[in-house]
Design a protein around this motif. Structure first.
Motif, PDB file in Angstrom:
ATOM      1  N   THR A  84     -64.783   0.282   6.416  1.00  0.00           N
ATOM      2  CA  THR A  84     -66.029   0.941   6.009  1.00  0.00           C
ATOM      3  C   THR A  84     -67.230   0.258   6.655  1.00  0.00           C
ATOM      4  N   ASP A  85     -67.225  -1.075   6.688  1.00  0.00           N
ATOM      5  CA  ASP A  85     -68.308  -1.822   7.326  1.00  0.00           C
ATOM      6  C   ASP A  85     -68.453  -1.421   8.799  1.00  0.00           C
ATOM      7  N   ILE A  86     -67.335  -1.364   9.509  1.00  0.00           N
ATOM      8  CA  ILE A  86     -67.377  -1.062  10.945  1.00  0.00           C
ATOM      9  C   ILE A  86     -67.871   0.358  11.189  1.00  0.00           C
ATOM     10  N   VAL A  87     -67.293   1.310  10.472  1.00  0.00           N
ATOM     11  CA  VAL A  87     -67.630   2.719  10.695  1.00  0.00           C
ATOM     12  C   VAL A  87     -69.081   3.004  10.322  1.00  0.00           C
ATOM     13  N   LEU A  88     -69.490   2.578   9.123  1.00  0.00           N
ATOM     14  CA  LEU A  88     -70.851   2.881   8.667  1.00  0.00           C
ATOM     15  C   LEU A  88     -71.911   2.134   9.465  1.00  0.00           C
ATOM     16  N   SER A  89     -71.667   0.865   9.801  1.00  0.00           N
ATOM     17  CA  SER A  89     -72.677   0.121  10.571  1.00  0.00           C
ATOM     18  C   SER A  89     -72.856   0.737  11.958  1.00  0.00           C
ATOM     19  N   ALA A  90     -71.766   1.182  12.584  1.00  0.00           N
ATOM     20  CA  ALA A  90     -71.865   1.831  13.891  1.00  0.00           C
ATOM     21  C   ALA A  90     -72.634   3.147  13.784  1.00  0.00           C
ATOM     22  N   LEU A  91     -72.324   3.938  12.769  1.00  0.00           N
ATOM     23  CA  LEU A  91     -73.019   5.212  12.578  1.00  0.00           C
ATOM     24  C   LEU A  91     -74.507   4.999  12.291  1.00  0.00           C
ATOM     25  N   LEU A  92     -74.814   4.018  11.450  1.00  0.00           N
ATOM     26  CA  LEU A  92     -76.209   3.763  11.092  1.00  0.00           C
ATOM     27  C   LEU A  92     -77.007   3.222  12.275  1.00  0.00           C
ATOM     28  N   VAL A 138     -55.158  -4.114   0.696  1.00  0.00           N
ATOM     29  CA  VAL A 138     -55.560  -2.777   1.145  1.00  0.00           C
ATOM     30  C   VAL A 138     -57.048  -2.559   0.899  1.00  0.00           C
ATOM     31  N   ALA A 139     -57.539  -3.001  -0.273  1.00  0.00           N
ATOM     32  CA  ALA A 139     -58.952  -2.826  -0.618  1.00  0.00           C
ATOM     33  C   ALA A 139     -59.843  -3.620   0.331  1.00  0.00           C
ATOM     34  N   VAL A 140     -59.449  -4.870   0.644  1.00  0.00           N
ATOM     35  CA  VAL A 140     -60.231  -5.705   1.567  1.00  0.00           C
ATOM     36  C   VAL A 140     -60.252  -5.081   2.957  1.00  0.00           C
ATOM     37  N   ALA A 141     -59.093  -4.539   3.407  1.00  0.00           N
ATOM     38  CA  ALA A 141     -59.034  -3.878   4.709  1.00  0.00           C
ATOM     39  C   ALA A 141     -59.920  -2.633   4.717  1.00  0.00           C
ATOM     40  N   ALA A 142     -59.911  -1.890   3.616  1.00  0.00           N
ATOM     41  CA  ALA A 142     -60.753  -0.691   3.521  1.00  0.00           C
ATOM     42  C   ALA A 142     -62.230  -1.061   3.569  1.00  0.00           C
ATOM     43  N   VAL A 178     -68.466 -11.252  -7.152  1.00  0.00           N
ATOM     44  CA  VAL A 178     -67.250 -11.710  -6.476  1.00  0.00           C
ATOM     45  C   VAL A 178     -66.063 -11.705  -7.439  1.00  0.00           C
ATOM     46  N   ARG A 179     -66.263 -12.154  -8.658  1.00  0.00           N
ATOM     47  CA  ARG A 179     -65.155 -12.243  -9.628  1.00  0.00           C
ATOM     48  C   ARG A 179     -64.616 -10.874  -9.994  1.00  0.00           C
ATOM     49  N   HIS A 180     -65.487  -9.875 -10.040  1.00  0.00           N
ATOM     50  CA  HIS A 180     -65.063  -8.545 -10.482  1.00  0.00           C
ATOM     51  C   HIS A 180     -65.117  -7.526  -9.342  1.00  0.00           C
ATOM     52  N   TRP A 181     -64.960  -8.014  -8.119  1.00  0.00           N
ATOM     53  CA  TRP A 181     -65.109  -7.132  -6.966  1.00  0.00           C
ATOM     54  C   TRP A 181     -64.051  -6.042  -6.941  1.00  0.00           C
ATOM     55  N   SER A 182     -64.489  -4.858  -6.512  1.00  0.00           N
ATOM     56  CA  SER A 182     -63.569  -3.764  -6.194  1.00  0.00           C
ATOM     57  C   SER A 182     -64.202  -2.937  -5.086  1.00  0.00           C
ATOM     58  N   TYR A 183     -63.378  -2.276  -4.321  1.00  0.00           N
ATOM     59  CA  TYR A 183     -63.875  -1.444  -3.220  1.00  0.00           C
ATOM     60  C   TYR A 183     -64.794  -0.354  -3.751  1.00  0.00           C
ATOM     61  N   TRP A 184     -64.428   0.251  -4.874  1.00  0.00           N
ATOM     62  CA  TRP A 184     -65.208   1.374  -5.392  1.00  0.00           C
ATOM     63  C   TRP A 184     -66.542   0.906  -5.958  1.00  0.00           C
ATOM     64  N   ARG A 185     -66.596  -0.325  -6.438  1.00  0.00           N
ATOM     65  CA  ARG A 185     -67.891  -0.843  -6.884  1.00  0.00           C
ATOM     66  C   ARG A 185     -68.827  -1.003  -5.686  1.00  0.00           C
ATOM     67  N   ASP A 186     -68.288  -1.415  -4.550  1.00  0.00           N
ATOM     68  CA  ASP A 186     -69.093  -1.492  -3.328  1.00  0.00           C
ATOM     69  C   ASP A 186     -69.660  -0.130  -2.964  1.00  0.00           C
ATOM     70  N   ILE A 187     -68.848   0.902  -3.095  1.00  0.00           N
ATOM     71  CA  ILE A 187     -69.299   2.255  -2.761  1.00  0.00           C
ATOM     72  C   ILE A 187     -70.461   2.657  -3.668  1.00  0.00           C
ATOM     73  N   VAL A 188     -70.354   2.323  -4.957  1.00  0.00           N
ATOM     74  CA  VAL A 188     -71.438   2.635  -5.904  1.00  0.00           C
ATOM     75  C   VAL A 188     -72.708   1.889  -5.524  1.00  0.00           C
ATOM     76  N   LEU A 189     -72.583   0.609  -5.176  1.00  0.00           N
ATOM     77  CA  LEU A 189     -73.747  -0.184  -4.789  1.00  0.00           C
ATOM     78  C   LEU A 189     -74.396   0.378  -3.525  1.00  0.00           C
ATOM     79  N   LEU A 190     -73.575   0.810  -2.572  1.00  0.00           N
ATOM     80  CA  LEU A 190     -74.110   1.433  -1.361  1.00  0.00           C
ATOM     81  C   LEU A 190     -74.854   2.722  -1.701  1.00  0.00           C
TER      82      LEU A 190
END
Length: 209
Positions: free
Chosen positions: A16-24, A8-12, A183-195
């Motif tokens: 997110t990549d598709i929606v945000l890249s299109a908007l940007l 589910v996290a990988v799909a999310a 990569v070892r400690h990846w989470s969807y929410w960590r990506d959001i923080v990095l963004l």
């Protein structure tokens, strides 16, 4: 993380990549036009696409605004052949801090990371992600050794831990370590923080050249 939650996290992440890249891409369309006009004044060609290693080791063409003189790769070969110091710097980090091939507008685009905006097209196509390891040259793979499978397991990103927490001020071994930990400690929410922190880093403009 349970397998179902991980899927589910990988799909999310991909959604997110598709929606945000299109908007940007829509949001930055006027900026694309301004950059294109300025780059065109420095010579032929607005965009530059170069081979990079992607997920599962597949090769793709990474898009950027052109920041160098035309035929930059040929110029690089000539520079490295006649300047041992530059050759050592390139072999150490695959970057040149004072690259003579970079144009005046190119220096500004690199310092602000605006040269990487066309990579939004790579994200939309699924070749890259908004967040992930820095896209690498083919010859960099040997430097990773056994850790290369971590890089292969995910899409390279426009931004990520290396870009935010060091960029070009870190040595290559630190770059590998930061990306492996990501990569070892990846989470969807960590990506959001990095963004979320990425714009602040770009405005500070440290470590970019």
């Amino acid at each position: 993380m349970p397998i179902r939650d991980a899927r589910v996290a990988v799909a999310a992440k991909r959604v997110t990549d598709i929606v945000l890249s299109a908007l940007l891409l829509v949001m930055f369309a006027p900026l694309f036009l301004v950059c294109a006009v300025l780059i065109r004044r420095s010579g032929a060609g607005i965009f530059y696409s170069d081979r990079r290693v992607g997920r599962n080791g597949r090769i793709f063409y990474c898009h950027k605004f052109r920041t160098m003189v035309p035929n930059a790769n040929a110029h690089l070969s000539a520079l490295l052949a006649r300047d041992p110091e530059l050759r050592r710097e390139w072999e150490t980090s695959f970057k040149l801090k004072h690259d003579p091939r970079v144009t005046a507008i190119g220096r500004f685009l690199r310092k602000t990371s605006l040269d990487e905006l066309p990579q939004l097209l790579n994200v939309l196509k699924g070749e890259m992600s908004l967040v992930g390891p820095r896209p690498m040259f083919e010859e960099e793979q040997v430097r990773w050794g056994a850790a290369i499978h971590y890089y292969y397991s995910t899409r390279p990103g426009m931004t990520g831990v290396w870009q935010i927490y060091g960029r070009s001020d870190t040595d290559y071994e630190t770059r590998i370590r930061l990306n492996v930990e990501y990569v070892r400690h990846w989470s969807y929410w960590r990506d959001i923080v990095l963004l979320a922190v990425t714009p602040r880093v770009f405005f500070v403009r440290s470590g970019a050249y």
